[in-house]
Write a protein that holds these residues in place. Sequence first.
Motif, PDB file in Angstrom:
ATOM      1  N   SER A  85     -49.093   5.761   0.765  1.00 21.85           N
ATOM      2  CA  SER A  85     -48.058   5.470   2.725  1.00 21.85           C
ATOM      3  C   SER A  85     -46.947   6.413   2.963  1.00 21.85           C
ATOM      4  N   GLY A  86     -45.699   6.337   2.045  1.00 17.65           N
ATOM      5  CA  GLY A  86     -44.748   7.324   2.286  1.00 17.65           C
ATOM      6  C   GLY A  86     -44.709   8.217   2.772  1.00 17.65           C
ATOM      7  N   THR A  87     -45.603   9.088   2.324  1.00 14.99           N
ATOM      8  CA  THR A  87     -46.320  10.563   2.384  1.00 14.99           C
ATOM      9  C   THR A  87     -46.646  10.764   3.811  1.00 14.99           C
ATOM     10  N   SER A  88     -47.487   9.594   3.784  1.00 13.80           N
ATOM     11  CA  SER A  88     -48.945  10.075   5.097  1.00 13.80           C
ATOM     12  C   SER A  88     -47.837   9.160   6.223  1.00 13.80           C
ATOM     13  N   SER A  89     -47.447   8.658   6.091  1.00 12.95           N
ATOM     14  CA  SER A  89     -47.133   7.941   7.430  1.00 12.95           C
ATOM     15  C   SER A  89     -45.548   9.017   8.072  1.00 12.95           C
ATOM     16  N   ASP A  90     -45.214  10.120   7.338  1.00 13.27           N
ATOM     17  CA  ASP A  90     -44.834  10.705   7.338  1.00 13.27           C
ATOM     18  C   ASP A  90     -44.974  12.059   8.192  1.00 13.27           C
ATOM     19  N   TYR A  91     -46.655  12.332   7.237  1.00 10.45           N
ATOM     20  CA  TYR A  91     -47.380  13.466   8.650  1.00 10.45           C
ATOM     21  C   TYR A  91     -47.850  13.032   9.652  1.00 10.45           C
ATOM     22  N   ILE A  92     -48.702  11.863   9.340  1.00 10.62           N
ATOM     23  CA  ILE A  92     -49.194  11.224  10.863  1.00 10.62           C
ATOM     24  C   ILE A  92     -48.726  10.268  11.607  1.00 10.62           C
ATOM     25  N   GLY A  93     -48.080   9.821  11.041  1.00 11.74           N
ATOM     26  CA  GLY A  93     -47.270   9.273  12.087  1.00 11.74           C
ATOM     27  C   GLY A  93     -47.462   7.081  11.012  1.00 11.74           C
ATOM     28  N   ARG A  94     -46.501   6.285  11.692  1.00  7.40           N
ATOM     29  CA  ARG A  94     -46.776   4.961  11.060  1.00  7.40           C
ATOM     30  C   ARG A  94     -48.263   4.663  11.764  1.00  7.40           C
ATOM     31  N   ARG A  95     -48.337   4.799  12.833  1.00  7.10           N
ATOM     32  CA  ARG A  95     -49.308   3.802  13.580  1.00  7.10           C
ATOM     33  C   ARG A  95     -50.639   4.329  12.881  1.00  7.10           C
ATOM     34  N   LYS A  96     -50.689   5.154  12.399  1.00  5.39           N
ATOM     35  CA  LYS A  96     -52.202   5.917  11.761  1.00  5.39           C
ATOM     36  C   LYS A  96     -52.028   5.322  10.499  1.00  5.39           C
ATOM     37  N   VAL A  97     -51.005   5.264   9.512  1.00  3.01           N
ATOM     38  CA  VAL A  97     -51.446   4.371   8.734  1.00  3.01           C
ATOM     39  C   VAL A  97     -51.789   2.897   8.839  1.00  3.01           C
ATOM     40  N   ILE A  98     -51.411   2.571   9.618  1.00  2.98           N
ATOM     41  CA  ILE A  98     -51.798   1.571  10.243  1.00  2.98           C
ATOM     42  C   ILE A  98     -53.010   0.699  10.522  1.00  2.98           C
ATOM     43  N   LEU A  99     -53.565   1.819  11.550  1.00  6.01           N
ATOM     44  CA  LEU A  99     -54.756   1.848  11.757  1.00  6.01           C
ATOM     45  C   LEU A  99     -55.959   1.876  10.130  1.00  6.01           C
ATOM     46  N   GLY A 100     -55.054   3.048   9.618  1.00  3.43           N
ATOM     47  CA  GLY A 100     -56.476   3.632   8.407  1.00  3.43           C
ATOM     48  C   GLY A 100     -56.114   2.043   7.640  1.00  3.43           C
ATOM     49  N   ALA A 101     -55.134   1.295   6.956  1.00  3.14           N
ATOM     50  CA  ALA A 101     -54.876   0.353   6.192  1.00  3.14           C
ATOM     51  C   ALA A 101     -55.566  -1.252   7.076  1.00  3.14           C
ATOM     52  N   SER A 136     -48.218  -3.060   2.945  1.00  4.88           N
ATOM     53  CA  SER A 136     -47.021  -3.827   2.865  1.00  4.88           C
ATOM     54  C   SER A 136     -45.690  -2.893   3.006  1.00  4.88           C
ATOM     55  N   MET A 137     -46.439  -1.811   2.773  1.00  7.30           N
ATOM     56  CA  MET A 137     -45.218  -0.915   3.284  1.00  7.30           C
ATOM     57  C   MET A 137     -44.407  -0.248   4.657  1.00  7.30           C
ATOM     58  N   ILE A 138     -46.021  -0.092   5.429  1.00  4.27           N
ATOM     59  CA  ILE A 138     -45.793   0.380   6.872  1.00  4.27           C
ATOM     60  C   ILE A 138     -45.252  -0.769   7.793  1.00  4.27           C
ATOM     61  N   VAL A 139     -45.738  -2.035   7.816  1.00  2.00           N
ATOM     62  CA  VAL A 139     -45.765  -2.615   8.792  1.00  2.00           C
ATOM     63  C   VAL A 139     -44.352  -3.114   8.596  1.00  2.00           C
ATOM     64  N   PRO A 140     -43.594  -2.927   7.574  1.00  4.47           N
ATOM     65  CA  PRO A 140     -41.637  -3.355   7.895  1.00  4.47           C
ATOM     66  C   PRO A 140     -40.721  -1.885   8.231  1.00  4.47           C
ATOM     67  N   VAL A 141     -41.460  -1.022   7.983  1.00  3.33           N
ATOM     68  CA  VAL A 141     -41.004   0.455   8.654  1.00  3.33           C
ATOM     69  C   VAL A 141     -41.031   0.006   9.910  1.00  3.33           C
ATOM     70  N   TYR A 142     -42.638   0.180  10.697  1.00  2.33           N
ATOM     71  CA  TYR A 142     -42.784   0.104  12.339  1.00  2.33           C
ATOM     72  C   TYR A 142     -42.414  -0.934  12.947  1.00  2.33           C
ATOM     73  N   SER A 500     -39.570   6.688   4.794  1.00  3.11           N
ATOM     74  CA  SER A 500     -40.559   5.999   4.679  1.00  3.11           C
ATOM     75  C   SER A 500     -40.766   6.484   2.825  1.00  3.11           C
ATOM     76  N   THR A 501     -40.013   7.093   2.956  1.00  2.96           N
ATOM     77  CA  THR A 501     -40.304   7.968   0.633  1.00  2.96           C
ATOM     78  C   THR A 501     -39.313   6.263   0.358  1.00  2.96           C
ATOM     79  N   CYS A 502     -38.639   5.717   0.876  1.00  4.39           N
ATOM     80  CA  CYS A 502     -37.735   5.081   0.254  1.00  4.39           C
ATOM     81  C   CYS A 502     -38.497   3.284   0.097  1.00  4.39           C
ATOM     82  N   VAL A 503     -38.596   3.672   0.935  1.00  2.00           N
ATOM     83  CA  VAL A 503     -39.555   2.099   1.578  1.00  2.00           C
ATOM     84  C   VAL A 503     -41.030   1.715   1.153  1.00  2.00           C
TER      85      VAL A 503
END
Length: 605
Positions: A85-101, A136-142, A500-503
Amino acid sequence: MVAIAAFSSSGRDKPAHNPRLGLFVYILASAAVIGGFLFGYDTSVVSAAMLYMPDAPGLKPMDTVWQEVLVSISPGMAAVGSLMSGTSSDYIGRRKVILGASAIFTVGALVCAASVNKIMLLIGRILLGIAIGFASMIVPVYLGETAPTHVRGMLVSAFALMISFGQVVANVTGGAFSYIDPYNVGWRLMFAFAAVPSLIQFVCFIFLPETPRWLYENGYETETREVLEKVYNGDKEWVEYEMAEIIAFNEDQQKENERSQQSGPVIWRILKTPHVLKACFIGSMLQAFQQLAGINTILYYTADIIRSSGISNNHTTIWISVALSVCNFIGPFIPMSLIERVGRRIIFLFSCGLVVLSLIFIGVAFLLVNHDSAATFPGSQYGGNFNSSYPDAKGCMAYTNCDFCVTTDACGFCHDANTKQGYCLPASSDNPEVFSSTGSCTSANGSIPNNFKWEKYYCDTRFTILPIIACGVYLLTFSSGFTSLPWVLNSEFYPMWARSTCVSISTTSNWVFNLIIALTYLSLTQVIGKYGAFWLYAGLTVIAFVFILFLVPETKGYSIEEVEMLFMNKKQRREAETRRRETVTEVRSRMNSTVSFGGQHVHKY
Ligand SMILES: O[C@H]1[C@H](O)[C@@H](O)[C@H](O)[C@@H](O)[C@H]1O
């Protein structure tokens, strides 16, 4: 511990007042923390479902290997999901990763609920695992990137609170659905239930925005401002301040990249940037320590601990689990309400110290049970009806007391109902909870002869209830800080380019250690006893305490752009400050001469 004076990236003074939070922030945070709920629900509901699935039509026979795979595949896949999810959230954005999850979670829950065989169930569990890894990765970042500074810690703590809430609800629904034809329907409802909140999250995020920091970094300046307007409830002073911070920080980073000719994959840059590498190491260790304190051993084996205190009814076991998970749910309110006042470190150290004490208490409770449990007869007295060539017979016979005996899955304690002394015998393969396979507790005409009684899990001692109380105390102390702080700090520690990579690395560390602890607990208890296992966790938590004391900086009150400086040494900080001052001068002059910053940034989002 390091401390720096708050350094604003833009050189602007922080507005003197706190912004007034509007409805928007509450809606946004509530929708995001559903991710925590799904995380908690999924990791817990499987224990209740597992009481019935092995005997469910279409799924049986389900041997222990299948059971272990079905339980541990989700945390395993969560580790993979969080790494991806780190790399994907950099490319497509945090919101879209939450939508995907949330979409994957909904499908996974429905696939599990509709499973007609083990393979289908396995696929469902894999999907659920990937989804909670992402969440678990993207929500705290968001939350970290969107929340106003003065409530950031509180909102990320709310994410951790929701993990515990999900675990309580999983236990409650597990209990409730166990009354509805549990082998055919009940366990399916337990999985299907989770599709509802995940669908709600999906729908909410169709309408919710991307984080302002990701938007600016990717060239959407107008949209950045629009989101800030909503987050800060139209408070112009704060919107301008945050906007200036984001711009100045972004430009500073670009300059730094040009200066050091940094290019290539983010992970490579992290390896070459000592203070970020240090932050990533500390963040990952905090997640590892959280798991090494044994939280999931207690949560996954709650049913065993309850059973070993003599409770054999599945319903009662589930309801006591509910009571224990409520202890785990009460604690997170403490960091949530105090974190912005007393800071992160105090709460973390306080909880960590108390966790050490309660782990020692759990160990003592198990030791007392062990010492007070009835002795086994010496081998020479096992008698004529005992055949040592039966599988596991010799191994069971070697145990010296009831507690050691019932802790081993293959054995049970066959004791004289009056004297309590007994034999440790292998459990029957057809009916392990009722008979032994050889010796005095085998079935003779459907019942155990003479005065003997068979116990598969339980030893009658004066202290049998103590481990349950100790676990309740542990859950209270753990959840009053340890549950939340690794998530909060990881959402704050890193600069935008590495966040996003470190988280994702630190979240993977959480899942990997979760899996290691869950998979080793039973073998560990065989080698060093249950008390030994908990004392080992106590020892590791003492190391965690020292680690936090010396290496974790206080992040309260710093903007997310400033926190990175806390990991720099004096020289690095001086250089960074000089560079930022130069950027500030440029940004200031631009701010004075233009209404909008960086006109080239206007894009359609
Ligand atoms: O912070 C959470 C929480 O404490 C949960 O109860 C636990 O299951 C997770 O593994 C942990 O990361």
